[in-house]
Write a protein that holds these residues in place. Structure first.
Motif, PDB file in Angstrom:
ATOM      1  N   ALA A 105     -24.595  -8.060 -20.193  1.00 16.39           N
ATOM      2  CA  ALA A 105     -23.575  -7.845 -19.169  1.00 16.39           C
ATOM      3  C   ALA A 105     -23.547  -6.391 -18.723  1.00 16.39           C
ATOM      4  O   ALA A 105     -23.377  -6.093 -17.533  1.00 16.39           O
ATOM      5  N   ALA A 106     -23.732  -5.470 -19.658  1.00 16.52           N
ATOM      6  CA  ALA A 106     -23.712  -4.045 -19.309  1.00 16.52           C
ATOM      7  C   ALA A 106     -24.933  -3.675 -18.465  1.00 16.52           C
ATOM      8  O   ALA A 106     -24.833  -2.895 -17.511  1.00 16.52           O
ATOM      9  N   ARG A 107     -26.090  -4.232 -18.801  1.00 14.59           N
ATOM     10  CA  ARG A 107     -27.291  -3.937 -18.013  1.00 14.59           C
ATOM     11  C   ARG A 107     -27.187  -4.497 -16.598  1.00 14.59           C
ATOM     12  O   ARG A 107     -27.692  -3.897 -15.634  1.00 14.59           O
ATOM     13  N   ALA A 108     -26.550  -5.646 -16.462  1.00  9.65           N
ATOM     14  CA  ALA A 108     -26.417  -6.261 -15.135  1.00  9.65           C
ATOM     15  C   ALA A 108     -25.565  -5.420 -14.197  1.00  9.65           C
ATOM     16  O   ALA A 108     -25.634  -5.593 -12.970  1.00  9.65           O
ATOM     17  N   ALA A 109     -24.771  -4.501 -14.754  1.00 15.23           N
ATOM     18  CA  ALA A 109     -23.911  -3.667 -13.906  1.00 15.23           C
ATOM     19  C   ALA A 109     -24.712  -2.700 -13.052  1.00 15.23           C
ATOM     20  O   ALA A 109     -24.171  -2.104 -12.115  1.00 15.23           O
ATOM     21  N   PHE A 110     -26.003  -2.495 -13.354  1.00 18.83           N
ATOM     22  CA  PHE A 110     -26.845  -1.622 -12.531  1.00 18.83           C
ATOM     23  C   PHE A 110     -27.214  -2.286 -11.206  1.00 18.83           C
ATOM     24  O   PHE A 110     -27.671  -1.616 -10.287  1.00 18.83           O
ATOM     25  N   PHE A 111     -27.029  -3.596 -11.104  1.00 17.85           N
ATOM     26  CA  PHE A 111     -27.482  -4.334  -9.934  1.00 17.85           C
ATOM     27  C   PHE A 111     -26.290  -4.723  -9.057  1.00 17.85           C
ATOM     28  O   PHE A 111     -25.149  -4.722  -9.507  1.00 17.85           O
ATOM     29  N   PRO A 112     -26.558  -5.065  -7.803  1.00 18.10           N
ATOM     30  CA  PRO A 112     -25.449  -5.373  -6.886  1.00 18.10           C
ATOM     31  C   PRO A 112     -24.630  -6.567  -7.357  1.00 18.10           C
ATOM     32  O   PRO A 112     -25.147  -7.509  -7.967  1.00 18.10           O
ATOM     33  N   ARG A 113     -23.345  -6.518  -7.048  1.00 18.26           N
ATOM     34  CA  ARG A 113     -22.450  -7.637  -7.306  1.00 18.26           C
ATOM     35  C   ARG A 113     -22.111  -8.272  -5.969  1.00 18.26           C
ATOM     36  O   ARG A 113     -21.568  -7.627  -5.076  1.00 18.26           O
ATOM     37  N   ILE A 114     -22.459  -9.552  -5.851  1.00 13.70           N
ATOM     38  CA  ILE A 114     -22.291 -10.271  -4.592  1.00 13.70           C
ATOM     39  C   ILE A 114     -21.142 -11.251  -4.755  1.00 13.70           C
ATOM     40  O   ILE A 114     -21.128 -12.060  -5.697  1.00 13.70           O
ATOM     41  N   GLY A 115     -20.180 -11.179  -3.834  1.00 11.10           N
ATOM     42  CA  GLY A 115     -19.026 -12.059  -3.889  1.00 11.10           C
ATOM     43  C   GLY A 115     -18.873 -12.858  -2.607  1.00 11.10           C
ATOM     44  O   GLY A 115     -19.331 -12.437  -1.535  1.00 11.10           O
ATOM     45  N   LEU A 116     -18.260 -14.017  -2.718  1.00  8.63           N
ATOM     46  CA  LEU A 116     -18.019 -14.877  -1.563  1.00  8.63           C
ATOM     47  C   LEU A 116     -16.541 -15.226  -1.493  1.00  8.63           C
ATOM     48  O   LEU A 116     -15.925 -15.533  -2.516  1.00  8.63           O
ATOM     49  N   SER A 117     -16.021 -15.197  -0.252  1.00 10.43           N
ATOM     50  CA  SER A 117     -14.667 -15.686   0.016  1.00 10.43           C
ATOM     51  C   SER A 117     -14.768 -16.668   1.177  1.00 10.43           C
ATOM     52  O   SER A 117     -15.259 -16.321   2.262  1.00 10.43           O
ATOM     53  N   LEU A 118     -14.334 -17.892   0.938  1.00 13.58           N
ATOM     54  CA  LEU A 118     -14.410 -18.951   1.933  1.00 13.58           C
ATOM     55  C   LEU A 118     -13.042 -19.580   2.120  1.00 13.58           C
ATOM     56  O   LEU A 118     -12.263 -19.662   1.162  1.00 13.58           O
ATOM     57  N   ALA A 119     -12.768 -20.050   3.348  1.00 23.49           N
ATOM     58  CA  ALA A 119     -11.523 -20.767   3.605  1.00 23.49           C
ATOM     59  C   ALA A 119     -11.751 -21.747   4.742  1.00 23.49           C
ATOM     60  O   ALA A 119     -12.367 -21.398   5.766  1.00 23.49           O
ATOM     61  N   PHE A 120     -11.263 -22.976   4.589  1.00 22.80           N
ATOM     62  CA  PHE A 120     -11.330 -24.010   5.621  1.00 22.80           C
ATOM     63  C   PHE A 120      -9.947 -24.619   5.753  1.00 22.80           C
ATOM     64  O   PHE A 120      -9.323 -24.945   4.749  1.00 22.80           O
ATOM     65  N   GLY A 121      -9.475 -24.802   7.021  1.00 17.29           N
ATOM     66  CA  GLY A 121      -8.162 -25.394   7.203  1.00 17.29           C
ATOM     67  C   GLY A 121      -7.789 -25.509   8.669  1.00 17.29           C
ATOM     68  O   GLY A 121      -8.657 -25.599   9.546  1.00 17.29           O
ATOM     69  N   THR A 122      -6.500 -25.470   8.927  1.00 16.79           N
ATOM     70  CA  THR A 122      -5.975 -25.562  10.297  1.00 16.79           C
ATOM     71  C   THR A 122      -4.977 -24.444  10.512  1.00 16.79           C
ATOM     72  O   THR A 122      -4.359 -23.942   9.559  1.00 16.79           O
ATOM     73  N   ALA A 123      -4.814 -24.073  11.780  1.00 15.89           N
ATOM     74  CA  ALA A 123      -3.862 -23.027  12.149  1.00 15.89           C
ATOM     75  C   ALA A 123      -3.244 -23.381  13.503  1.00 15.89           C
ATOM     76  O   ALA A 123      -3.924 -23.907  14.394  1.00 15.89           O
ATOM     77  N   SER A 124      -1.956 -23.093  13.661  1.00 15.06           N
ATOM     78  CA  SER A 124      -1.266 -23.428  14.906  1.00 15.06           C
ATOM     79  C   SER A 124      -0.082 -22.500  15.101  1.00 15.06           C
ATOM     80  O   SER A 124       0.461 -21.951  14.128  1.00 15.06           O
ATOM     81  N   ARG A 125       0.312 -22.367  16.389  1.00 13.37           N
ATOM     82  CA  ARG A 125       1.500 -21.567  16.697  1.00 13.37           C
ATOM     83  C   ARG A 125       2.781 -22.297  16.343  1.00 13.37           C
ATOM     84  O   ARG A 125       3.826 -21.678  16.149  1.00 13.37           O
ATOM     85  N   THR A 126       2.689 -23.637  16.306  1.00 10.52           N
ATOM     86  CA  THR A 126       3.877 -24.435  16.003  1.00 10.52           C
ATOM     87  C   THR A 126       3.607 -25.322  14.803  1.00 10.52           C
ATOM     88  O   THR A 126       2.467 -25.760  14.580  1.00 10.52           O
ATOM     89  N   LEU A 127       4.655 -25.622  14.073  1.00  4.36           N
ATOM     90  CA  LEU A 127       4.497 -26.469  12.898  1.00  4.36           C
ATOM     91  C   LEU A 127       4.117 -27.884  13.280  1.00  4.36           C
ATOM     92  O   LEU A 127       3.294 -28.529  12.627  1.00  4.36           O
ATOM     93  N   SER A 128       4.642 -28.366  14.385  1.00  2.00           N
ATOM     94  CA  SER A 128       4.355 -29.737  14.792  1.00  2.00           C
ATOM     95  C   SER A 128       2.912 -29.901  15.261  1.00  2.00           C
ATOM     96  O   SER A 128       2.350 -30.995  15.184  1.00  2.00           O
ATOM     97  N   GLY A 129       2.302 -28.846  15.738  1.00  2.00           N
ATOM     98  CA  GLY A 129       0.927 -28.941  16.223  1.00  2.00           C
ATOM     99  C   GLY A 129      -0.106 -28.512  15.214  1.00  2.00           C
ATOM    100  O   GLY A 129      -1.264 -28.272  15.573  1.00  2.00           O
ATOM    101  N   LEU A 130       0.287 -28.406  13.952  1.00  2.00           N
ATOM    102  CA  LEU A 130      -0.607 -27.868  12.928  1.00  2.00           C
ATOM    103  C   LEU A 130      -1.852 -28.722  12.738  1.00  2.00           C
ATOM    104  O   LEU A 130      -2.938 -28.198  12.475  1.00  2.00           O
ATOM    105  N   PHE A 131      -1.714 -30.046  12.900  1.00  2.00           N
ATOM    106  CA  PHE A 131      -2.848 -30.928  12.659  1.00  2.00           C
ATOM    107  C   PHE A 131      -3.364 -31.576  13.949  1.00  2.00           C
ATOM    108  O   PHE A 131      -4.030 -32.608  13.900  1.00  2.00           O
ATOM    109  N   ASP A 132      -3.063 -30.940  15.092  1.00  2.00           N
ATOM    110  CA  ASP A 132      -3.579 -31.440  16.352  1.00  2.00           C
ATOM    111  C   ASP A 132      -5.063 -31.124  16.484  1.00  2.00           C
ATOM    112  O   ASP A 132      -5.614 -30.289  15.750  1.00  2.00           O
ATOM    113  N   ALA A 133      -5.696 -31.803  17.427  1.00  2.00           N
ATOM    114  CA  ALA A 133      -7.118 -31.544  17.676  1.00  2.00           C
ATOM    115  C   ALA A 133      -7.306 -30.106  18.148  1.00  2.00           C
ATOM    116  O   ALA A 133      -6.484 -29.552  18.884  1.00  2.00           O
ATOM    117  N   GLY A 134      -8.404 -29.528  17.676  1.00  2.00           N
ATOM    118  CA  GLY A 134      -8.721 -28.167  18.084  1.00  2.00           C
ATOM    119  C   GLY A 134      -8.040 -27.090  17.284  1.00  2.00           C
ATOM    120  O   GLY A 134      -8.106 -25.912  17.642  1.00  2.00           O
TER     121      GLY A 134
END
Length: 479
Positions: A307-336
């Motif tokens: 583990a200590a030797r591996a610290a000499f090499f780059p650490r690659i991380g991933l952050s992913l997110a999938f979902g829905t977003a809307s200006r209104t609560l009622s339209g949260l699951f609308d198309a698009g």
């Protein structure tokens, strides 16, 4: 595809290939030459203890002692601490192991912000709202160089080391309860002899007092009888004190005040405990839980280097997110309204003032310490077995001689007592014979107790009945 690639690359590791150190002790136990034609403690192949573990109930057959050991395993406070330490280490291992897999969270969020008219492009106050629902993975490290894998291996080894330490304590507790029990039995039996001796000397003092009154005994005999009585009284008090101390020690080990115990056996009725044949290899020490615990700590130190030797090499991380977003609560699951984010990161160490290299040197030094501690543990185990074997052999010789001494001193006492009553021997000669017979009786009980204690220590030194099962990579771990 991402997960397949991650798992494939995660096989890389910079940890040194582990090799178990050679045994730093001789392959066979030291033997002792027997002396004396009357030896009755010669080893025999029929009582050989093989390399297979022997259950403690089969080794310690006294029913009362078995009850005490069972109670101690349940109520001893240090045993409870040892069990909790294992649970603690297991939880820590679970936390570290979780880092090898991504963490997926369900997020539900609302945000609202009001922009005053003076700052709004339309010169009208605005209120903006946003509603989000998503499944996300945050900062999952792609373990290309085996850093997380080795940390996981180190945590697992530390957990197994703690589990083995619990088994080592359990084994020590069994032996300690047995030794405390034998010690208590010894002082109890010696106290009974001292009590009988005190009563006998009290009778002698009364008899000599009456003889002095009629002129058949002088002041010297009376003073000698009085001194012998007080000496016996002092010895009885000393044995009673030691008996109480032994009882307190046993109560502490047991962890509670036991009730409804079966009758105890005398030391002479304990029977012959199983013995170790000198043909058994010293490799049997590898099954001892303290040795296995030391080896697991060595495995952890080895993984930490990767583990200590591996610290000499780059650490690659991933952050992913999938979902829905809307200006209104009622339209949260609308198309698009679908939304996603992908944020990879790469951290390449460039300059840290030698911190990473120092950490590698630290882990390598700790491995050297772990190797030395492992070898020292084996050497200590070998010495314990050798000491127990030497004690068993020599105490057997000593007990044989003391049994003969007790027999001869008892016969001498009977003869001198008869001569004294016939007026042929003096009271001082009788008193001398009584003292020698008393010493011989006490010594026989002491050596019997020492032999049983040595057998219990040998049982502990050989690793007792700790269950062993094959683990990954040919290592051993407790069930």
């Amino acid at each position: 595809y991402v997960w397949a690639t991650t798992l494939t690359l995660a096989g890389c590791s910079f940890a040194p290939a582990y090799q178990r150190p050679e045994l730093p002790v001789p392959a066979q136990w030291p033997t002792s030459e027997k002396v004396g034609a009357g030896n009755t403690a010669v080893r025999s192949t029929s009582d050989a203890l093989t390399e297979h573990p022997l259950a403690w109930r089969s080794f310690f057959t006294d029913p009362r002692l078995q009850q005490l050991i069972e109670i101690a395993l349940d109520y001893n406070r240090d045993m409870r601490i040892a069990v909790a330490r294992v649970e603690e280490a297991q939880a820590l291992y679970g936390i570290t192991h979780a880092d090898r897999l991504p963490t997926v969270n369900l997020g539900v969020a609302q945000s609202a912000a009001r922009t005053p008219a003076q700052l709004s492009p339309t010169l009208q106050a605005q209120t903006n709202r946003r509603y989000d629902v998503n499944l996300g993975m945050t900062a999952f490290e792609l373990d290309f160089w085996g850093r997380v894998k080795n940390l996981d291996a180190a945590a697992r080894a530390n957990y197994l080391a703690t589990a083995e330490a619990r088994e080592a304590f359990r084994l020590n507790l069994i032996a300690d309860v047995a030794n405390a029990y034998y010690s208590l039995q010894e002082f109890d039996e010696r106290r009974l002899i001292a009590q009988a001796t005190l009563e006998s000397r009290l009778d002698s003092r009364r008899l000599i007092g009456k003889r002095r009154e009629v002129g058949l005994a002088g002041d010297l005999e009376f003073l000698s009888a009085d001194a012998a009585y007080e000496s016996a009284r002092a010895e009885l008090a000393n044995l009673q004190r030691n008996q109480r101390l032994a009882s307190n020690t046993l109560d502490l080990l047991v962890g509670t005040v036991p009730h409804d115990l079966l009758p105890s056996r005398r030391l002479i009725d304990q029977g012959e405990l199983p013995k170790l044949s000198t043909s058994v290899s010293s490799a049997v020490l590898l099954r001892r839980p303290d040795v296995r615990s030391a080896e697991q700590r060595l495995l952890a130190a080895n993984a930490n280097i990767g583990a200590a030797r591996a610290a000499f090499f780059p650490r690659i991380g991933l952050s992913l997110a999938f979902g829905t977003a809307s200006r209104t609560l009622s339209g949260l699951f609308d198309a698009g309204t679908g939304a996603w984010s992908f944020a990879p990161s790469l951290v390449e160490p460039l300059f840290d003032s030698g911190r990473t290299q120092a950490n590698v040197s630290l882990t390598e030094a700790r491995k050297v310490i772990a190797v030395a501690e492992y070898e020292k543990t084996i050497q200590q185990a070998f010495r314990e077995v050798a000491d127990a074997l030497a004690a068993r052999d020599q105490l057997g010789e000593q007990l044989s001689a003391l049994n003969a001494t007790e027999k001869y001193q008892t016969e001498r006492l009977k003869l001198v007592d008869t001569r004294y009553r016939a007026g042929v021997s003096s009271y001082l000669e009788l008193l001398d014979a009584q003292r020698d017979a008393f010493t011989a009786q006490q010594s026989v009980i002491q050596v019997r107790s020492a032999m049983l204690t040595a057998a219990a220590r040998l049982y502990k030194a050989l690793g007792g009945d700790t269950p062993v099962a094959a683990d990954e990579g040919g290592q051993k771990m407790a069930n």
